[in-house]
Design a protein around this motif. Structure first.
Motif, PDB file in Angstrom:
ATOM      1  N   ASP A  88       1.147  -1.167   0.156  1.00  0.00           N
ATOM      2  CA  ASP A  88       0.147  -0.024  -0.003  1.00  0.00           C
ATOM      3  C   ASP A  88       0.536   1.313   0.239  1.00  0.00           C
ATOM      4  OD1 ASP A  88       0.979  -0.239   2.765  1.00  0.00           O
ATOM      5  OD2 ASP A  88      -0.906   0.174   3.655  1.00  0.00           O
ATOM      6  N   ASP A  89       2.272   1.536   0.037  1.00  0.00           N
ATOM      7  CA  ASP A  89       3.285   2.515   0.085  1.00  0.00           C
ATOM      8  C   ASP A  89       4.322   1.937  -0.343  1.00  0.00           C
ATOM      9  OD1 ASP A  89       4.141   4.137   0.772  1.00  0.00           O
ATOM     10  OD2 ASP A  89       3.937   5.093   2.338  1.00  0.00           O
ATOM     11  N   LEU A  90       4.666   1.949  -1.527  1.00  0.00           N
ATOM     12  CA  LEU A  90       5.763   1.411  -1.956  1.00  0.00           C
ATOM     13  C   LEU A  90       7.136   2.604  -2.395  1.00  0.00           C
ATOM     14  CD1 LEU A  90       7.087  -0.029  -4.900  1.00  0.00           C
ATOM     15  CD2 LEU A  90       6.345   1.664  -6.404  1.00  0.00           C
ATOM     16  N   ASP A  91       6.668   3.624  -1.901  1.00  0.00           N
ATOM     17  CA  ASP A  91       7.964   4.302  -1.604  1.00  0.00           C
ATOM     18  C   ASP A  91       8.171   3.850  -0.006  1.00  0.00           C
ATOM     19  OD1 ASP A  91       8.102   5.836  -3.312  1.00  0.00           O
ATOM     20  OD2 ASP A  91       6.202   6.748  -3.586  1.00  0.00           O
ATOM     21  N   ALA A  92       8.149   3.985   0.994  1.00  0.00           N
ATOM     22  CA  ALA A  92       8.197   2.985   2.542  1.00  0.00           C
ATOM     23  C   ALA A  92       8.724   1.737   2.567  1.00  0.00           C
ATOM     24  CB  ALA A  92       6.967   3.567   3.346  1.00  0.00           C
ATOM     25  N   THR A  93       7.932   0.969   1.611  1.00  0.00           N
ATOM     26  CA  THR A  93       8.527  -0.564   0.857  1.00  0.00           C
ATOM     27  C   THR A  93      10.257   0.042   0.433  1.00  0.00           C
ATOM     28  OG1 THR A  93       6.112  -1.414   1.182  1.00  0.00           O
ATOM     29  CG2 THR A  93       8.024  -2.359   0.194  1.00  0.00           C
ATOM     30  N   PHE A  94      10.407   0.513  -0.817  1.00  0.00           N
ATOM     31  CA  PHE A  94      11.246   0.584  -1.186  1.00  0.00           C
ATOM     32  C   PHE A  94      12.652   1.041  -0.263  1.00  0.00           C
ATOM     33  CE2 PHE A  94      14.974   3.157  -2.618  1.00  0.00           C
ATOM     34  CZ  PHE A  94      15.196   2.311  -4.019  1.00  0.00           C
ATOM     35  N   GLU A  95      12.070   1.850   1.026  1.00  0.00           N
ATOM     36  CA  GLU A  95      13.230   2.655   2.194  1.00  0.00           C
ATOM     37  C   GLU A  95      13.566   1.329   3.039  1.00  0.00           C
ATOM     38  OE1 GLU A  95      14.534   5.356   2.006  1.00  0.00           O
ATOM     39  OE2 GLU A  95      14.455   5.511  -0.011  1.00  0.00           O
ATOM     40  N   VAL A 104      19.281  -3.403  -4.451  1.00  0.00           N
ATOM     41  CA  VAL A 104      18.648  -2.586  -5.657  1.00  0.00           C
ATOM     42  C   VAL A 104      18.126  -3.194  -6.855  1.00  0.00           C
ATOM     43  CG1 VAL A 104      17.713  -0.566  -6.275  1.00  0.00           C
ATOM     44  CG2 VAL A 104      17.836  -0.979  -3.831  1.00  0.00           C
ATOM     45  N   MET A 105      17.733  -3.316  -7.360  1.00  0.00           N
ATOM     46  CA  MET A 105      18.011  -3.398  -8.969  1.00  0.00           C
ATOM     47  C   MET A 105      16.630  -2.616  -9.866  1.00  0.00           C
ATOM     48  SD  MET A 105      19.809  -6.540  -9.063  1.00  0.00           S
ATOM     49  CE  MET A 105      19.081  -6.864 -10.846  1.00  0.00           C
ATOM     50  N   GLN A 106      15.674  -1.678  -9.162  1.00  0.00           N
ATOM     51  CA  GLN A 106      15.336  -0.758  -9.721  1.00  0.00           C
ATOM     52  C   GLN A 106      14.458   0.321  -8.333  1.00  0.00           C
ATOM     53  OE1 GLN A 106      12.329  -1.855 -12.741  1.00  0.00           O
ATOM     54  NE2 GLN A 106      10.618  -1.161 -11.304  1.00  0.00           N
ATOM     55  N   GLU A 107      14.928   1.546  -8.669  1.00  0.00           N
ATOM     56  CA  GLU A 107      13.786   1.752  -7.487  1.00  0.00           C
ATOM     57  C   GLU A 107      12.479   2.398  -8.295  1.00  0.00           C
ATOM     58  OE1 GLU A 107      16.147   5.914  -7.066  1.00  0.00           O
ATOM     59  OE2 GLU A 107      17.884   5.033  -6.826  1.00  0.00           O
ATOM     60  N   VAL A 128      12.935 -10.305  -6.218  1.00  0.00           N
ATOM     61  CA  VAL A 128      11.558  -9.433  -5.619  1.00  0.00           C
ATOM     62  C   VAL A 128      11.128  -8.460  -6.678  1.00  0.00           C
ATOM     63  CG1 VAL A 128      11.010  -9.724  -3.133  1.00  0.00           C
ATOM     64  CG2 VAL A 128      12.627 -10.895  -4.005  1.00  0.00           C
ATOM     65  N   ARG A 129      10.039  -8.161  -7.085  1.00  0.00           N
ATOM     66  CA  ARG A 129       9.439  -6.801  -6.816  1.00  0.00           C
ATOM     67  C   ARG A 129       8.352  -6.541  -6.372  1.00  0.00           C
ATOM     68  NH1 ARG A 129      11.712  -5.705 -12.541  1.00  0.00           N
ATOM     69  NH2 ARG A 129       9.893  -3.762 -12.383  1.00  0.00           N
ATOM     70  N   PHE A 130       8.303  -5.235  -6.327  1.00  0.00           N
ATOM     71  CA  PHE A 130       7.334  -4.692  -5.091  1.00  0.00           C
ATOM     72  C   PHE A 130       6.134  -3.407  -6.260  1.00  0.00           C
ATOM     73  CE2 PHE A 130      10.252  -6.490  -2.734  1.00  0.00           C
ATOM     74  CZ  PHE A 130       9.861  -6.706  -1.116  1.00  0.00           C
ATOM     75  N   GLN A 131       4.793  -4.063  -6.276  1.00  0.00           N
ATOM     76  CA  GLN A 131       4.122  -3.146  -6.314  1.00  0.00           C
ATOM     77  C   GLN A 131       3.152  -2.218  -6.259  1.00  0.00           C
ATOM     78  OE1 GLN A 131       1.771  -5.416  -9.481  1.00  0.00           O
ATOM     79  NE2 GLN A 131       3.474  -5.827 -11.270  1.00  0.00           N
ATOM     80  N   GLN A 132       3.342  -0.855  -6.654  1.00  0.00           N
ATOM     81  CA  GLN A 132       1.559  -0.338  -5.638  1.00  0.00           C
ATOM     82  C   GLN A 132       1.057  -0.311  -5.817  1.00  0.00           C
ATOM     83  OE1 GLN A 132       2.563   2.682  -3.280  1.00  0.00           O
ATOM     84  NE2 GLN A 132       0.507   2.571  -3.139  1.00  0.00           N
ATOM     85  N   ARG A 133      -0.291  -1.313  -4.723  1.00  0.00           N
ATOM     86  CA  ARG A 133      -1.700  -2.215  -4.596  1.00  0.00           C
ATOM     87  C   ARG A 133      -2.168  -0.461  -5.503  1.00  0.00           C
ATOM     88  NH1 ARG A 133      -2.032  -2.852   0.792  1.00  0.00           N
ATOM     89  NH2 ARG A 133      -0.618  -5.585  -0.131  1.00  0.00           N
ATOM     90  N   SER A 134      -3.227  -0.467  -6.224  1.00  0.00           N
ATOM     91  CA  SER A 134      -4.227   0.391  -6.560  1.00  0.00           C
ATOM     92  C   SER A 134      -4.902   0.957  -5.044  1.00  0.00           C
ATOM     93  CB  SER A 134      -5.112   0.226  -7.620  1.00  0.00           C
ATOM     94  OG  SER A 134      -5.268  -0.648  -7.355  1.00  0.00           O
ATOM     95  N   LYS A 135      -5.802   2.010  -5.164  1.00  0.00           N
ATOM     96  CA  LYS A 135      -6.131   2.551  -4.107  1.00  0.00           C
ATOM     97  C   LYS A 135      -7.636   2.166  -4.521  1.00  0.00           C
ATOM     98  CE  LYS A 135      -3.179   5.988  -2.101  1.00  0.00           C
ATOM     99  NZ  LYS A 135      -1.769   5.064  -2.423  1.00  0.00           N
ATOM    100  N   ALA A 136      -8.599   1.664  -3.546  1.00  0.00           N
ATOM    101  CA  ALA A 136     -10.042   1.320  -4.366  1.00  0.00           C
ATOM    102  C   ALA A 136     -10.509   2.306  -4.214  1.00  0.00           C
ATOM    103  CB  ALA A 136     -10.284   0.144  -3.754  1.00  0.00           C
TER     104      ALA A 136
END
Length: 136
Positions: A88-95, A104-107, A128-136
């Motif tokens: 639900d928060d890609l930027d926080a997960t990335f950090e 890191v393979m891709q910012e 391991v990839r992480f996608q931003q969950r779309s907001k419903a």
């Protein structure tokens, strides 16, 4: 008929090193840590999908020597299928993962096919990839 994914296996070189990524950095909880002979299987899960568990095991765990050798070779090449999580928060997960020392393979970027995502390698070389969950 109700069908749901229950277990997803991830082959790793070193279980303890992988726990530092999946448990400590990613925040999944260990559900089982089972030994059989010289091998060990560790299952982890998260709170948002309580019935789904990731199973970490080494290439030779429960396999023939030839199959384990082949799997170890594919793992070394980074040729095993990637794992994709949503967050639900890609930027926080990335950090969180970046500061843990994960490779890191891709910012985070907006992909042309739609999702905003980022990518890391776990300690064994799995993507391991992480996608931003779309907001419903």
């Amino acid at each position: 008929m109700d069908i749901a994914l229950r277990y997803c296996h991830i082959t790793v070189n070193d279980l303890d090193e992988s726990l530092a990524f999946y448990r400590d950095a990613l925040g999944l909880e260990v559900r089982n840590d089972v030994s059989s002979g010289e091998f060990r299987w560790v299952t982890l899960g998260g709170t948002t999908q309580p019935d789904l568990e990731l199973v970490l095991s080494e290439p030779h765990a429960g396999r023939s020597k030839d199959d384990g050798d082949a799997l170890r070779e594919l793992l070394a090449k980074g040729a095993l299928p990637m794992i994709i999580f949503s967050t639900d928060d890609l930027d926080a997960t990335f950090e969180r993962l970046r500061t843990s020392g994960a490779e890191v393979m891709q910012e985070p970027i907006d992909q042309p096919w739609g999702p905003r995502d980022c990518a890391f390698r776990d300690p064994s070389g799995n993507m391991v990839r992480f996608q931003q969950r779309s907001k419903a």
